[in-house]
Design a protein around this motif. Structure first.
Motif, PDB file in Angstrom:
ATOM      1  N   ILE A 181       0.840  -1.202   0.000  1.00 16.50           N
ATOM      2  CA  ILE A 181       0.000   0.000   0.000  1.00 16.50           C
ATOM      3  C   ILE A 181       0.871   1.247   0.000  1.00 16.50           C
ATOM      4  CG2 ILE A 181      -1.645   1.351   1.368  1.00 16.50           C
ATOM      5  CD1 ILE A 181      -2.896  -1.312   2.260  1.00 16.50           C
ATOM      6  N   GLU A 182       1.926   1.239   0.811  1.00 14.44           N
ATOM      7  CA  GLU A 182       2.861   2.371   0.852  1.00 14.44           C
ATOM      8  C   GLU A 182       3.432   2.646  -0.533  1.00 14.44           C
ATOM      9  OE1 GLU A 182       4.729   5.509   2.416  1.00 14.44           O
ATOM     10  OE2 GLU A 182       3.834   4.102   3.859  1.00 14.44           O
ATOM     11  N   GLN A 183       3.816   1.608  -1.249  1.00 13.77           N
ATOM     12  CA  GLN A 183       4.365   1.783  -2.591  1.00 13.77           C
ATOM     13  C   GLN A 183       3.304   2.283  -3.570  1.00 13.77           C
ATOM     14  OE1 GLN A 183       5.947  -2.077  -3.487  1.00 13.77           O
ATOM     15  NE2 GLN A 183       7.500  -1.981  -1.879  1.00 13.77           N
ATOM     16  N   MET A 184       2.095   1.751  -3.459  1.00 18.05           N
ATOM     17  CA  MET A 184       1.028   2.150  -4.377  1.00 18.05           C
ATOM     18  C   MET A 184       0.614   3.605  -4.178  1.00 18.05           C
ATOM     19  SD  MET A 184      -1.479  -1.169  -4.786  1.00 18.05           S
ATOM     20  CE  MET A 184      -1.388  -1.889  -3.153  1.00 18.05           C
ATOM     21  N   LEU A 185       0.780   4.117  -2.968  1.00 16.76           N
ATOM     22  CA  LEU A 185       0.406   5.503  -2.663  1.00 16.76           C
ATOM     23  C   LEU A 185       1.541   6.484  -2.924  1.00 16.76           C
ATOM     24  CD1 LEU A 185      -1.644   5.086   0.650  1.00 16.76           C
ATOM     25  CD2 LEU A 185      -2.509   5.381  -1.680  1.00 16.76           C
ATOM     26  N   SER A 186       2.586   6.055  -3.575  1.00 19.97           N
ATOM     27  CA  SER A 186       3.687   6.963  -3.881  1.00 19.97           C
ATOM     28  C   SER A 186       3.174   8.171  -4.669  1.00 19.97           C
ATOM     29  CB  SER A 186       4.759   6.258  -4.699  1.00 19.97           C
ATOM     30  OG  SER A 186       5.713   7.190  -5.175  1.00 19.97           O
ATOM     31  N   PRO A 187       3.641   9.382  -4.342  1.00 25.76           N
ATOM     32  CA  PRO A 187       3.230  10.560  -5.109  1.00 25.76           C
ATOM     33  C   PRO A 187       3.794  10.563  -6.530  1.00 25.76           C
ATOM     34  CG  PRO A 187       4.902  11.147  -3.491  1.00 25.76           C
ATOM     35  CD  PRO A 187       4.504   9.740  -3.199  1.00 25.76           C
TER      36      PRO A 187
END
Length: 270
Positions: free
Chosen positions: A242-248
């Motif tokens: 999830i952290e990677q998918m939410l990258s700006p």
């Protein structure tokens, strides 16, 4: 056309109604679209009248069986197979209420990522990924509501500009473009962001980006652009994804296919 034996109104909102229809031939969803009249709270919108036919054209392009669409006196309609099951948000409710003692089921996350990856492999971007649009059933997940999808040809009478989606799941680059120009171009990378935001809110109950509940659409979008997103407090492999998918940065996000690969490896290790 359908000669229903049973029908049930499941959604009635500005610009559309959706019916659950049983027939001797099968089980269908029927969507009717119509224009939204202007009020003191919102501007008039014509695109809602075109959305069912546009979705019908997309569904036929990705070779969904049992689909038809057309026009009626107030707009357009479509008929498509009904998908039995619970939405991702409904499925993970126990995690938000504290009833569940285990972590969110990675098989659900894998099913959602797989159906999004399948859509991308057919040349389409969804453009409106959100937890309510993943239906988890006995045979995996279905991704519904493709009226805003982009990628293939749409019949000219049913085209309209993409002006973003529900801001909770809008990638920063989409929000930035809508703020600047009033419209945007949906991309697979933006779909990935929306998948991450969908998994996050379904597991925690929190929007990926914080803004007041009564914020205007413009204020919501500005918060998404300005960032950062909330800390991802989902444990384990799912939280890291999830952290990677939410990258700006769109190019830093994994593809749904890459998400599937990581989730399968994690599940195989159990």
């Amino acid at each position: 056309m359908l000669k229903p034996t049973v029908r049930r109104l499941v959604l009635h909102r500005r610009g559309s109604t959706v019916w659950d229809v049983d027939t001797e031939r099968g089980h269908y969803a029927v969507k009717l679209g119509y224009p939204i009249a202007a009020t003191a709270e919102w501007e008039a919108q014509d695109w809602t009248a075109l959305a069912p036919a546009r979705e019908g054209a997309v569904l036929l392009d990705v070779r969904t069986e049992g689909v038809s669409y057309g026009t009626w006196e107030h707009g357009t309609w479509n008929i498509q197979p009904w998908h039995e099951g619970a939405s991702l948000y409904e499925q993970w409710q126990p995690h938000r209420t504290g009833e569940a003692t285990e972590e969110p089921d990675l098989r659900d996350a894998l099913a959602c990522a797989q159906t999004l990856s399948d859509l991308h492999s057919k040349g389409w971007t969804h453009g409106d990924v959100q937890p309510a649009h993943f239906i988890l059933g006995a045979h995996g997940a279905a991704l519904i509501d493709l009226a805003l999808a982009h990628g293939g040809a749409i019949p000219e009478p049913y085209t309209f500009p993409y002006r973003g989606c529900l801001v909770h799941y809008e990638a920063p680059e989409i929000s930035r473009s809508v703020l600047a120009t009033g419209q945007a171009l949906p991309t697979p990378q933006a779909d990935t962001y929306a998948l991450g935001a969908s998994l996050f809110i379904s597991a925690t109950g929190w929007r990926a980006v914080a803004y007041p509940d009564d914020a205007s659409r413009a204020e919501q979008r500005q918060a998404v652009v300005d960032g950062p997103h909330r800390p991802v407090n989902v444990p384990g492999t799912l939280g890291k994804l999830i952290e990677q998918m939410l990258s700006p940065q769109p190019h830093d996000r994994p593809t749904p296919a890459e998400v599937c690969t990581v989730l399968r490896a994690e599940l195989d290790s159990y």
